[in-house]
Design an enzyme around this catalytic site. Sequence first.
Site, PDB file in Angstrom:
ATOM      1  N   ARG A 115       0.817  -1.243   0.000  1.00 28.48           N
ATOM      2  CA  ARG A 115       0.000   0.000   0.000  1.00 28.48           C
ATOM      3  C   ARG A 115       0.838   1.275   0.000  1.00 28.48           C
ATOM      4  NH1 ARG A 115      -3.651  -2.753   3.502  1.00 28.48           N
ATOM      5  NH2 ARG A 115      -5.475  -3.399   2.313  1.00 28.48           N
ATOM      6  N   LYS A 136       3.379  11.861 -11.494  1.00 25.99           N
ATOM      7  CA  LYS A 136       2.614  10.858 -12.234  1.00 25.99           C
ATOM      8  C   LYS A 136       3.467   9.614 -12.394  1.00 25.99           C
ATOM      9  CE  LYS A 136      -0.199  13.537 -15.460  1.00 25.99           C
ATOM     10  NZ  LYS A 136      -0.355  13.691 -16.924  1.00 25.99           N
ATOM     11  N   GLU A 178      11.424  18.334 -24.904  1.00 23.61           N
ATOM     12  CA  GLU A 178      10.682  18.790 -23.715  1.00 23.61           C
ATOM     13  C   GLU A 178      11.389  19.988 -23.070  1.00 23.61           C
ATOM     14  OE1 GLU A 178       7.776  17.483 -23.179  1.00 23.61           O
ATOM     15  OE2 GLU A 178       7.821  15.377 -23.825  1.00 23.61           O
ATOM     16  N   LYS A 221       8.055  23.342 -15.267  1.00 20.96           N
ATOM     17  CA  LYS A 221       7.054  22.290 -15.070  1.00 20.96           C
ATOM     18  C   LYS A 221       6.482  22.370 -13.658  1.00 20.96           C
ATOM     19  CE  LYS A 221       5.716  17.559 -15.559  1.00 20.96           C
ATOM     20  NZ  LYS A 221       5.941  16.220 -16.055  1.00 20.96           N
ATOM     21  N   GLU A 231      -4.402  18.068 -13.195  1.00 23.56           N
ATOM     22  CA  GLU A 231      -4.640  18.174 -14.636  1.00 23.56           C
ATOM     23  C   GLU A 231      -6.017  18.711 -15.017  1.00 23.56           C
ATOM     24  OE1 GLU A 231      -3.241  16.107 -18.611  1.00 23.56           O
ATOM     25  OE2 GLU A 231      -2.884  15.118 -16.715  1.00 23.56           O
ATOM     26  N   ARG A 235      -2.350  22.632 -16.264  1.00 20.74           N
ATOM     27  CA  ARG A 235      -1.502  21.483 -16.548  1.00 20.74           C
ATOM     28  C   ARG A 235      -1.569  21.089 -18.026  1.00 20.74           C
ATOM     29  NH1 ARG A 235       0.411  16.962 -12.408  1.00 20.74           N
ATOM     30  NH2 ARG A 235       1.761  15.886 -13.825  1.00 20.74           N
ATOM     31  N   ASN A 239       1.006  20.008 -22.542  1.00 21.71           N
ATOM     32  CA  ASN A 239       0.777  19.194 -23.744  1.00 21.71           C
ATOM     33  C   ASN A 239       1.111  19.925 -25.031  1.00 21.71           C
ATOM     34  OD1 ASN A 239      -0.136  16.753 -22.624  1.00 21.71           O
ATOM     35  ND2 ASN A 239      -1.989  17.833 -22.007  1.00 21.71           N
ATOM     36  N   HIS A 242       1.918  18.081 -28.199  1.00 15.12           N
ATOM     37  CA  HIS A 242       1.655  16.663 -27.954  1.00 15.12           C
ATOM     38  C   HIS A 242       0.428  16.105 -28.675  1.00 15.12           C
ATOM     39  CE1 HIS A 242       4.792  17.067 -25.001  1.00 15.12           C
ATOM     40  NE2 HIS A 242       4.661  15.813 -24.591  1.00 15.12           N
ATOM     41  N   HIS A 246       1.678  13.060 -30.374  1.00 11.52           N
ATOM     42  CA  HIS A 246       1.292  11.706 -29.964  1.00 11.52           C
ATOM     43  C   HIS A 246       0.787  10.888 -31.147  1.00 11.52           C
ATOM     44  CE1 HIS A 246       0.811  12.482 -25.387  1.00 11.52           C
ATOM     45  NE2 HIS A 246       1.908  11.795 -25.638  1.00 11.52           N
ATOM     46  N   HIS A 256       9.525   9.610 -28.362  1.00  9.21           N
ATOM     47  CA  HIS A 256       8.520  10.592 -27.965  1.00  9.21           C
ATOM     48  C   HIS A 256       8.884  12.025 -28.372  1.00  9.21           C
ATOM     49  CE1 HIS A 256       5.409  12.384 -25.510  1.00  9.21           C
ATOM     50  NE2 HIS A 256       6.313  13.076 -24.839  1.00  9.21           N
TER      51      HIS A 256
HETATM   52  P1  NAD Z   1      13.395   5.539 -21.463  1.00  8.31           P
HETATM   53  O1  NAD Z   1      13.335   5.376 -20.003  1.00  8.31           O
HETATM   54  O2  NAD Z   1      12.726   4.515 -22.299  1.00  8.31           O
HETATM   55  O3  NAD Z   1      14.927   5.694 -21.893  1.00  8.31           O
HETATM   56  C1  NAD Z   1      15.242   5.859 -23.255  1.00  8.31           C
HETATM   57  C2  NAD Z   1      16.353   4.916 -23.692  1.00  8.31           C
HETATM   58  O4  NAD Z   1      17.606   5.378 -23.154  1.00  8.31           O
HETATM   59  C3  NAD Z   1      16.201   3.484 -23.209  1.00  8.31           C
HETATM   60  O5  NAD Z   1      16.623   2.640 -24.247  1.00  8.31           O
HETATM   61  C4  NAD Z   1      17.158   3.406 -22.027  1.00  8.31           C
HETATM   62  O6  NAD Z   1      17.628   2.082 -21.861  1.00  8.31           O
HETATM   63  C5  NAD Z   1      18.274   4.314 -22.480  1.00  8.31           C
HETATM   64  N1  NAD Z   1      19.041   4.983 -21.423  1.00  8.31           N
HETATM   65  C6  NAD Z   1      18.573   5.567 -20.305  1.00  8.31           C
HETATM   66  N2  NAD Z   1      19.560   6.199 -19.648  1.00  8.31           N
HETATM   67  C7  NAD Z   1      20.693   5.991 -20.355  1.00  8.31           C
HETATM   68  C8  NAD Z   1      22.037   6.402 -20.199  1.00  8.31           C
HETATM   69  N3  NAD Z   1      22.415   7.207 -19.200  1.00  8.31           N
HETATM   70  N4  NAD Z   1      22.957   5.980 -21.117  1.00  8.31           N
HETATM   71  C9  NAD Z   1      22.558   5.219 -22.179  1.00  8.31           C
HETATM   72  N5  NAD Z   1      21.301   4.821 -22.396  1.00  8.31           N
HETATM   73  C10 NAD Z   1      20.380   5.202 -21.491  1.00  8.31           C
HETATM   74  O7  NAD Z   1      12.738   6.892 -21.965  1.00  8.31           O
HETATM   75  P2  NAD Z   1      12.754   8.409 -21.565  1.00  8.31           P
HETATM   76  O8  NAD Z   1      12.849   9.076 -22.872  1.00  8.31           O
HETATM   77  O9  NAD Z   1      13.710   8.758 -20.490  1.00  8.31           O
HETATM   78  O10 NAD Z   1      11.285   8.571 -20.969  1.00  8.31           O
HETATM   79  C11 NAD Z   1      10.136   8.182 -21.701  1.00  8.31           C
HETATM   80  C12 NAD Z   1       9.129   7.619 -20.738  1.00  8.31           C
HETATM   81  O11 NAD Z   1       8.770   8.636 -19.805  1.00  8.31           O
HETATM   82  C13 NAD Z   1       7.851   7.157 -21.396  1.00  8.31           C
HETATM   83  O12 NAD Z   1       7.489   5.916 -20.838  1.00  8.31           O
HETATM   84  C14 NAD Z   1       6.839   8.224 -21.011  1.00  8.31           C
HETATM   85  O13 NAD Z   1       5.534   7.713 -20.909  1.00  8.31           O
HETATM   86  C15 NAD Z   1       7.365   8.656 -19.681  1.00  8.31           C
HETATM   87  N6  NAD Z   1       6.964  10.018 -19.301  1.00  8.31           N
HETATM   88  C16 NAD Z   1       6.382  10.180 -18.100  1.00  8.31           C
HETATM   89  C17 NAD Z   1       6.022  11.431 -17.672  1.00  8.31           C
HETATM   90  C18 NAD Z   1       5.432  11.607 -16.318  1.00  8.31           C
HETATM   91  O14 NAD Z   1       4.982  12.700 -15.995  1.00  8.31           O
HETATM   92  N7  NAD Z   1       5.451  10.596 -15.492  1.00  8.31           N
HETATM   93  C19 NAD Z   1       6.263  12.551 -18.483  1.00  8.31           C
HETATM   94  C20 NAD Z   1       6.884  12.357 -19.714  1.00  8.31           C
HETATM   95  C21 NAD Z   1       7.227  11.077 -20.121  1.00  8.31           C
HETATM   96 ZN    ZN Z   2       6.068  14.672 -23.521  1.00  7.47          ZN
END
Ligand code: NAD
Ligand code: ZN
Length: 355
Positions: A115, A136, A178, A221, A231, A235, A239, A242, A246, A256
């Site tokens: 929990r 989130k 971003e 942010k 949101e 908030r 987007n 996006h 998207h 992304h």
């Molecule tokens: P990711 O975590 O998939 O990482 C991208 C790639 O980089 C992966 O292949 C990972 O293995 C590699 N990687 C990570 N760190 C590395 C490093 N230091 N050296 C070499 N390779 C490395 O993606 P991301 O772009 O960091 O994040 C995208 C994710 O974030 C999505 O799942 C998206 O939904 C989420 N997201 C969440 C929020 C939120 O508010 N929670 C906001 C935006 C995006």
């Molecule tokens: Zn985004």
Amino acid sequence: MKLETTYKSNNYPIIIEHHALNQLHDYIKNYQDIVLVIDQKVENEWSHITDFIASEYEAHKLIVPSGETTKTLSFYEETIESLLSKQLTRNTCLIAIGGGATGDFTGFLASTLLRGVDFIQIPTTILAHDSSVGGKVGINSKHGKNLIGAFYRPKAVIYDLNFLSTLPYSEILSGYAEVYKHALLNDIESVNHIEAQYSDEQALKSLDEIEYYLYKGVQTKLNIIVADEKESNVRKFLNLGHTFGHAVEYKFKIPHGHAVMIGIVFQFIVTNIMLNKSFNIAHYVNYLRELNYPLDIVNDLEFESLYKLMLNDKKNDEQGVQMVLLKDIGDPIVRHVDYKTLSKAFAEFKSYFNK
Ligand code: NAD
Ligand code: ZN
């Protein structure tokens, strides 16, 4: 650089600097159990660091598949059952070491394990300056991305910029969208400043001064989400780029941020049409080219299928597609955009990339 969130309660620090990991000790010294949840690719590059933390704090190490593949229900089930088999107490801290995917997954695990146990984010991508802030957390459903999740704040975000040195350029570009978006939401000075700093691929690759821009991005942010944690109104501004982005991301399965950058350009065209503005579209298209965003897919974009995808966006309501537009740089607004306008903007959008 260090920020503190400014919620009414349950605030947490965000430390953004090279060697930030030196401060980890202050945040984890009192836990009975610590589990490091580490992205596979990060582990491949940085095991000397993760091994050090594991031995220093007698922490468990859990290596998870790279990127998005961790964010599934089946992997969540497997992981949470395996954690429960370790007889962890409620005085446990999960530490995510990876990009946004690892952070979202680990935060969701933490929000549901017994929990709710504490968690800390150690972001290793540029994009994670965005995902690690805002509370989130979640995983994907077969019905769509991030549909299973929660609002759950970490105890700290410790953003050690040393990790960025192994990030491939394609991931730098994804995260940079971003950072740039946050500058657009800020003001014209921020945009001019960042475009001058990162004027081409070589400059962006160097990541010179990235600490400052990540700090500014996080601050932007934070200001928005603190004003609106659930949101409803402001908030939505996050987007920017996006709605169209998207749709492109879904259709072509590209990173992304690559899609968001394309979405930002599209947004400027819609803004010019709907709000009677004169943003210089060629300038933005040229900027994407200078940074070497992969743009070949633009030739394959086709309006009707993207329109259908835009209609599916969960941010829409019964009146159709909603987009964030910029009355001015730093002055966003949310508007419904009808089919005719989107279609006209799309034709113009294509013409810029055919040149
Ligand atoms: P990711 O975590 O998939 O990482 C991208 C790639 O980089 C992966 O292949 C990972 O293995 C590699 N990687 C990570 N760190 C590395 C490093 N230091 N050296 C070499 N390779 C490395 O993606 P991301 O772009 O960091 O994040 C995208 C994710 O974030 C999505 O799942 C998206 O939904 C989420 N997201 C969440 C929020 C939120 O508010 N929670 C906001 C935006 C995006
Ligand atoms: Zn985004």
